[in-house]
Write an enzyme that holds these catalytic residues in place. Structure first.
Site, PDB file in Angstrom:
ATOM      1  N   ALA A 173      -2.670  -6.808  -9.984  1.00 58.87           N
ATOM      2  CA  ALA A 173      -1.231  -7.071  -9.849  1.00 58.87           C
ATOM      3  C   ALA A 173      -0.525  -5.864  -9.239  1.00 58.87           C
ATOM      4  O   ALA A 173       0.379  -6.020  -8.397  1.00 58.87           O
ATOM      5  CB  ALA A 173      -0.622  -7.420 -11.201  1.00 58.87           C
ATOM      6  N   ASP A 174      -0.925  -4.672  -9.633  1.00 63.55           N
ATOM      7  CA  ASP A 174      -0.352  -3.458  -9.046  1.00 63.55           C
ATOM      8  C   ASP A 174      -0.680  -3.363  -7.564  1.00 63.55           C
ATOM      9  O   ASP A 174       0.191  -3.087  -6.731  1.00 63.55           O
ATOM     10  CB  ASP A 174      -0.900  -2.217  -9.761  1.00 63.55           C
ATOM     11  CG  ASP A 174      -0.140  -1.879 -11.029  1.00 63.55           C
ATOM     12  OD1 ASP A 174       1.018  -2.301 -11.163  1.00 63.55           O
ATOM     13  OD2 ASP A 174      -0.712  -1.185 -11.883  1.00 63.55           O
TER      14      ASP A 174
END
Length: 401
Positions: A173-174
C-alpha cells in the site's frame, strides 16, 4: 539530462510512501532535497538489521532507508523552531513540488501547510500523503501499511482458503501510494505548464488500496458477493496457480483456451480440453473443483525443469518460484541491470534495486546512494543565500545539523 531535470522537489516525508515518490522523481532527474530531523533523521535509518556496513564492518544506515532515498540531498532542519520554519519557507519559494506525510493539520501549526506555502509560491504542487486523506471520519487517524492492507480488503483475498488472512510480503500500500503520487505530481506539473497554477494533491493510503483491488473490486461490485481467499489460485482464470511437480513447485498460468489445449496435449491428456466441462475458461472456473485435482496429478508426473522447458516450448506461460537470491542471479534480471551499486561517501558502494522504467531518450541515471543525515545542509543553505556565519549560528542553535 533526466526527463525531470528541470524540477526541484522538497521532500518533507519519511518512512516509505512519500520517500518512494521522492526517490522515483529523483530517478527521473529531479533535484530532490530531503528535510530530516537533526540528530535522528528519517525513522527508517534505524529500521534494521540489516545495516549497510563500511569496509571495517561498522554499521551505517539500515537497508530499509537505502531502499527509498537514493539520489536525494539531505538537509537536517528542526522545523519545530521558528528559524527552521523560515528555512523551509525559503526552500518552498524556490521548488516546484513539496511531498509531505504528516498527520492532517500537522504542518499548519508551523506555517508549512499548503495554504501557507501557496502564498509564498502560487505555482507550488504540494502533495500530502496520509493514511485516510484530508477529510472524512478517519482523517485524524494514523495509517500504517499493515492496517491499510487489512482495512482496504487486500488481506481478505490473500491467503489459503482455510487459513488466516495474510498481508503481502512488502508494504505494498505504501509503494503503490508512492507511485500514484508520482503520476499525480507529474499530471499537476503538466497542468501548471498550461495554467500557471499549482495545486494541492490529497493522497490516501486507504484510497489507493481500494483502487488497487482492480478486478477483485469489480468482481464484488458486479456479483455483490465478497470474494474469498483462494490461496495461489485466480478468481477469474483456471488453471492459474502454483502446482507441485515431481521435485518442487512451479507456476502454471493458462490465460486462454488455446494455451489450455496446448497444456493438455503436452501432459498427455488431450481429452481434458475436449471435455465440455473444461473446454472454455468460464467452464473451467465453474468446474475448478473437478479440474484442479486432475491437473495436480498430471503435474506430479515430471520435474520442475521438465515442465518449465516443455511448457515454454509450446507457448504455455509458466515460471519458477524464485527466492531472492535466485531473482538477482536470474539471467533476464541481470540482463535488464536490475541490481545497482551506488557510490556512498562513507560506505564506498551501496547495493540497490534499479528503477524499472527504461526511457529511450532520457535514461534514468543514478547519481548517488542515499545521503548521510544532513550531508547537503551547507550546500543547500548556501544556495538560499546564507553565508558561512549564518550557517554556523544555525548549527550552534541546533536548528540544523
Amino acid at each position: 539530462m533526466g526527463a525531470l531535470s528541470h524540477i526541484r522537489v522538497l521532500d518533507l516525508s519519511r518512512i516509505l510512501a512519500g520517500p518512494w515518490a521522492g526517490q522515483t522523481l529523483a530517478d527521473y532527474g529531479a533535484e530532490v532535497i530531503k528535510v530530516e530531523r537533526p540528530e535522528s533523521g528519517d525513522d527508517t535509518r534505524r529500521w534494521g538489521p540489516p545495516f549497510v556496513k563500511d569496509a571495517e564492518g561498522n554499521p551505517g544506515d539500515a537497508a530499509y532507508y537505502h531502499s527509498a532515498n537514493r539520489g536525494k540531498k539531505s538537509v537536517a532542519i528542526d522545523i519545530t523552531t521558528e528559524d527552521g520554519q523560515a528555512l523551509v519557507r525559503k526552500l518552498a519559494a524556490e521548488v516546484d513540488v513539496i511531498i509531505e506525510n504528516y498527520k492532517v493539520g500537522g504542518l499548519s501549526k508551523y506555517g508549512l501547510d499548503y495554504d501557507s506555502l501557496k502564498a509564498v509560491n502560487p505555482r507550488l504542487v504540494y502533495c500530502s500523503i496520509t493514511g485516510f486523506g484530508q477529510d472524512g471520519p478517519y482523517k485524524h487517524r494514523a495509517g500504517y501499511d499493515f492496517m491499510i492492507q487489512a482495512m482496504g480488503g487486500l488481506m481478505s483475498i490473500t491467503g489459503e482458503p482455510e487459513g488466516q488472512p495474510v498481508k503481502v510480503g512488502v508494504a505494498l500500500a505504501d509503494v503503490m501510494t508512492g507511485l500514484y503520487a508520482v503520476t499525480a505530481i507529474q499530471a499537476a506539473l503538466l497542468h501548471r505548464e498550461q495554467s500557471g497554477e499549482g495545486q494541492h494533491i490529497d493522497m490516501s493510503l486507504l484510497d489507493v488500496q481500494v483502487a488497487a483491488l482492480a478486478n477483485q473490486a469489480m468482481n464484488f461490485l458486479v456479483a455483490e458477493e465478497a470474494p474469498p481467499r483462494l490461496g495461489n489460485a485466480h478468481p477469474n482464470i483456471v488453471p492459474y496457480e502454483a502446482f507441485a511437480t515431481a521435485d518442487g513447485h512451479i507456476i502454471l498460468a493458462v490465460g486462454n483456451d488455446k494455451q489450455f489445449r496446448a497444456f493438455c496435449e503436452l501432459a498427455g491428456a488431450a481429452d481434458l480440453a475436449e471435455n465440455p466441462a473444461f473446454a472454455t475458461n468460464p467452464q473451467r472456473v465453474a468446474n475448478r473443483t473437478d479440474l484442479i485435482p486432475l491437473i495436480k496429478h498430471l503435474m506430479q508426473q515430471h520435474s520442475s525443469d521438465w515442465w518449465l522447458t516443455q511448457l515454454e516450448g509450446c507457448g504455455v506461460p509458466c515460471g519458477p518460484i524464485n527466492t531472492l537470491d535466485q531473482v538477482f542471479t536470474d539471467p533476464q534480471v541481470q540482463h535488464r541491470k536490475m541490481q545497482l551499486n551506488l557510490q556512498h561517501p562513507e560506505i564506498g558502494t551501496v547495493p540497490g534495486v534499479a528503477n524499472p522504467v527504461k526511457f529511450s531518450g532520457t535514461p534514468v541515471e543514478y547519481g548517488s546512494a542515499s545521503p548521510l543525515l544532513g550531508e547537503h545542509s551547507n550546500e543547500v543553505l548556501e544556495g538560499l543565500g546564507l553565508d558561512a556565519a549564518e550557517i554556523v549560528k544555525l548549527r550552534q542553535d541546533r536548528v540544523i545539523s
